[in-house]
Design a protein around this motif. Structure first.
Motif, PDB file in Angstrom:
ATOM      1  N   PHE A 176       0.860  -1.177   0.000  1.00  0.00           N
ATOM      2  CA  PHE A 176       0.000   0.000   0.000  1.00  0.00           C
ATOM      3  C   PHE A 176       0.900   1.232   0.000  1.00  0.00           C
ATOM      4  CE2 PHE A 176      -2.422   3.282   2.288  1.00  0.00           C
ATOM      5  CZ  PHE A 176      -3.593   3.295   1.548  1.00  0.00           C
ATOM      6  N   ASP A 177       0.828   2.033  -1.056  1.00  0.00           N
ATOM      7  CA  ASP A 177       1.697   3.202  -1.208  1.00  0.00           C
ATOM      8  C   ASP A 177       0.935   4.463  -0.818  1.00  0.00           C
ATOM      9  OD1 ASP A 177       3.408   5.250  -1.961  1.00  0.00           O
ATOM     10  OD2 ASP A 177       3.903   4.352  -3.895  1.00  0.00           O
ATOM     11  N   THR A 178       1.281   5.023   0.318  1.00  0.00           N
ATOM     12  CA  THR A 178       0.597   6.207   0.821  1.00  0.00           C
ATOM     13  C   THR A 178       0.859   7.437  -0.047  1.00  0.00           C
ATOM     14  OG1 THR A 178       2.451   6.679   2.307  1.00  0.00           O
ATOM     15  CG2 THR A 178       0.618   5.389   3.211  1.00  0.00           C
ATOM     16  N   CYS A 179       1.935   7.415  -0.818  1.00  0.00           N
ATOM     17  CA  CYS A 179       2.281   8.584  -1.641  1.00  0.00           C
ATOM     18  C   CYS A 179       1.537   8.631  -2.970  1.00  0.00           C
ATOM     19  CB  CYS A 179       3.788   8.625  -1.903  1.00  0.00           C
ATOM     20  SG  CYS A 179       4.756   8.911  -0.402  1.00  0.00           S
ATOM     21  N   THR A 180       1.071   7.492  -3.448  1.00  0.00           N
ATOM     22  CA  THR A 180       0.376   7.452  -4.739  1.00  0.00           C
ATOM     23  C   THR A 180      -1.085   7.034  -4.617  1.00  0.00           C
ATOM     24  OG1 THR A 180       1.072   5.162  -5.164  1.00  0.00           O
ATOM     25  CG2 THR A 180       2.526   6.920  -5.965  1.00  0.00           C
ATOM     26  N   PHE A 181      -1.575   6.841  -3.403  1.00  0.00           N
ATOM     27  CA  PHE A 181      -2.928   6.321  -3.213  1.00  0.00           C
ATOM     28  C   PHE A 181      -4.011   7.290  -3.686  1.00  0.00           C
ATOM     29  CE2 PHE A 181      -6.810   5.824  -0.685  1.00  0.00           C
ATOM     30  CZ  PHE A 181      -7.149   4.533  -1.057  1.00  0.00           C
ATOM     31  N   PHE A 182      -3.906   8.564  -3.332  1.00  0.00           N
ATOM     32  CA  PHE A 182      -4.955   9.526  -3.678  1.00  0.00           C
ATOM     33  C   PHE A 182      -4.908   9.885  -5.153  1.00  0.00           C
ATOM     34  CE2 PHE A 182      -4.377  10.803   0.860  1.00  0.00           C
ATOM     35  CZ  PHE A 182      -5.655  10.506   1.287  1.00  0.00           C
ATOM     36  N   SER A 183      -6.097  10.003  -5.742  1.00  0.00           N
ATOM     37  CA  SER A 183      -6.176  10.526  -7.106  1.00  0.00           C
ATOM     38  C   SER A 183      -6.064  12.046  -7.028  1.00  0.00           C
ATOM     39  CB  SER A 183      -7.513  10.136  -7.746  1.00  0.00           C
ATOM     40  OG  SER A 183      -8.570  10.876  -7.161  1.00  0.00           O
TER      41      SER A 183
ATOM     42  N   LYS B 131     -12.925  12.359   8.513  1.00  0.00           N
ATOM     43  CA  LYS B 131     -13.909  11.273   8.455  1.00  0.00           C
ATOM     44  C   LYS B 131     -14.548  11.200   7.071  1.00  0.00           C
ATOM     45  CE  LYS B 131     -18.059   9.465  10.671  1.00  0.00           C
ATOM     46  NZ  LYS B 131     -19.083   9.689  11.709  1.00  0.00           N
ATOM     47  N   LYS B 132     -14.901  12.341   6.502  1.00  0.00           N
ATOM     48  CA  LYS B 132     -15.520  12.367   5.174  1.00  0.00           C
ATOM     49  C   LYS B 132     -14.574  11.761   4.133  1.00  0.00           C
ATOM     50  CE  LYS B 132     -15.789  16.260   2.898  1.00  0.00           C
ATOM     51  NZ  LYS B 132     -16.136  17.623   2.475  1.00  0.00           N
ATOM     52  N   LEU B 133     -13.307  12.112   4.189  1.00  0.00           N
ATOM     53  CA  LEU B 133     -12.336  11.565   3.248  1.00  0.00           C
ATOM     54  C   LEU B 133     -12.147  10.061   3.463  1.00  0.00           C
ATOM     55  CD1 LEU B 133     -10.426  12.081   0.929  1.00  0.00           C
ATOM     56  CD2 LEU B 133      -8.683  12.760   2.593  1.00  0.00           C
ATOM     57  N   ALA B 134     -12.125   9.622   4.712  1.00  0.00           N
ATOM     58  CA  ALA B 134     -12.002   8.188   5.005  1.00  0.00           C
ATOM     59  C   ALA B 134     -13.176   7.406   4.419  1.00  0.00           C
ATOM     60  CB  ALA B 134     -11.917   7.964   6.512  1.00  0.00           C
ATOM     61  N   GLU B 135     -14.370   7.957   4.530  1.00  0.00           N
ATOM     62  CA  GLU B 135     -15.546   7.290   3.968  1.00  0.00           C
ATOM     63  C   GLU B 135     -15.467   7.215   2.445  1.00  0.00           C
ATOM     64  OE1 GLU B 135     -18.530   9.771   5.786  1.00  0.00           O
ATOM     65  OE2 GLU B 135     -18.748   8.398   7.499  1.00  0.00           O
ATOM     66  N   GLN B 136     -14.876   8.232   1.811  1.00  0.00           N
ATOM     67  CA  GLN B 136     -14.746   8.224   0.349  1.00  0.00           C
ATOM     68  C   GLN B 136     -13.732   7.194  -0.137  1.00  0.00           C
ATOM     69  OE1 GLN B 136     -13.663  12.273  -0.522  1.00  0.00           O
ATOM     70  NE2 GLN B 136     -15.752  13.033  -0.324  1.00  0.00           N
TER      71      GLN B 136
ATOM     72  N   GLU C 229      -9.302  13.477  -5.736  1.00  0.00           N
ATOM     73  CA  GLU C 229      -9.513  13.314  -4.292  1.00  0.00           C
ATOM     74  C   GLU C 229      -8.712  14.366  -3.514  1.00  0.00           C
ATOM     75  OE1 GLU C 229     -10.361   8.533  -3.811  1.00  0.00           O
ATOM     76  OE2 GLU C 229      -8.284   9.208  -4.092  1.00  0.00           O
ATOM     77  N   LEU C 230      -7.487  14.602  -3.953  1.00  0.00           N
ATOM     78  CA  LEU C 230      -6.667  15.612  -3.278  1.00  0.00           C
ATOM     79  C   LEU C 230      -7.272  16.993  -3.409  1.00  0.00           C
ATOM     80  CD1 LEU C 230      -3.051  14.441  -4.166  1.00  0.00           C
ATOM     81  CD2 LEU C 230      -4.140  14.422  -1.917  1.00  0.00           C
ATOM     82  N   THR C 231      -7.710  17.335  -4.607  1.00  0.00           N
ATOM     83  CA  THR C 231      -8.328  18.645  -4.843  1.00  0.00           C
ATOM     84  C   THR C 231      -9.579  18.802  -3.982  1.00  0.00           C
ATOM     85  OG1 THR C 231      -7.466  18.717  -7.094  1.00  0.00           O
ATOM     86  CG2 THR C 231      -9.331  20.162  -6.596  1.00  0.00           C
ATOM     87  N   ALA C 232     -10.432  17.779  -3.952  1.00  0.00           N
ATOM     88  CA  ALA C 232     -11.660  17.837  -3.153  1.00  0.00           C
ATOM     89  C   ALA C 232     -11.353  17.977  -1.660  1.00  0.00           C
ATOM     90  CB  ALA C 232     -12.508  16.593  -3.408  1.00  0.00           C
TER      91      ALA C 232
END
Length: 177
Positions: free
Chosen positions: A47-54, A165-170, A57-60
């Motif tokens: 699991f790569d924490t540096c490349t996980f978010f699109s 929490k909102k981001l975790a749910e997404q 998702e980061l912008t939102a």
């Protein structure tokens, strides 16, 4: 007792128990084959924490790239993403869970909940109440993933726990089981 010393004591105790259990089991009887070792699940290893978010998702979430690795602890690797008013950090820890993080007095508040059948919690680290910092933890891949939202100024993110929490749910559907 610090988390590090508890981890060392636990590791030593487990190693001792494993060696004792190996002695108690003895050797395989002549003519019998040992069972083939079962492959260990990958869990959070890949699991790569540096490349996980699109990028979306980061912008939102109010952050952007590029990521910056956070390597403060070998047991809790992560990457941070900076926004205009906040810092978003994604950590992974393959040795802990939402339940194990609850103990130890590291929190001003720790509220457990559920996301699609996974244990989750929102926690404000000890001494951080009212400082615009919050963490959401989600069990994933046999360990835990931690989203940390930190406002640059304490009022920059009005509800850091709600945002985390909102981001975790997404992202939950994409986390390893």
């Amino acid at each position: 007792m610090t988390r590090r010393s508890r981890r060392l004591i636990t590791t030593a105790a487990c190693a001792g128990l494993l060696s004792l259990s190996g002695c108690a089991l003895g050797d395989t009887a002549p003519g019998q084959e040992s069972p083939a070792p079962q492959p260990k699940p990958a869990g959070l290893r890949d699991f790569d924490t540096c490349t996980f978010f699109s990028p979306d998702e980061l912008t939102a979430a109010g952050a952007n790239g590029p990521s910056e690795p956070v390597e403060d602890f070998t047991f809790e690797q992560g990457c941070e993403f900076e926004g205009e008013t906040m810092l978003l950090t994604l950590y992974k820890n393959q040795d802990e869970t939402v339940a194990s993080y609850e103990t130890g007095g590291h929190w001003d508040s720790y509220r457990k909940f559920d996301i699609n059948g996974r244990a989750a919690a929102t926690g404000v680290s000890a001494g951080s109440t009212g400082q615009g910092i919050c963490n959401t933890l989600v069990d994933a891949g046999g360990g835990v993933v931690i989203l940390s939202v930190t406002g640059f100024m304490k009022d920059d993110v009005p509800d850091p726990c709600g945002e985390a929490k909102k981001l975790a749910e997404q992202i939950e559907p994409r986390l390893p089981r």
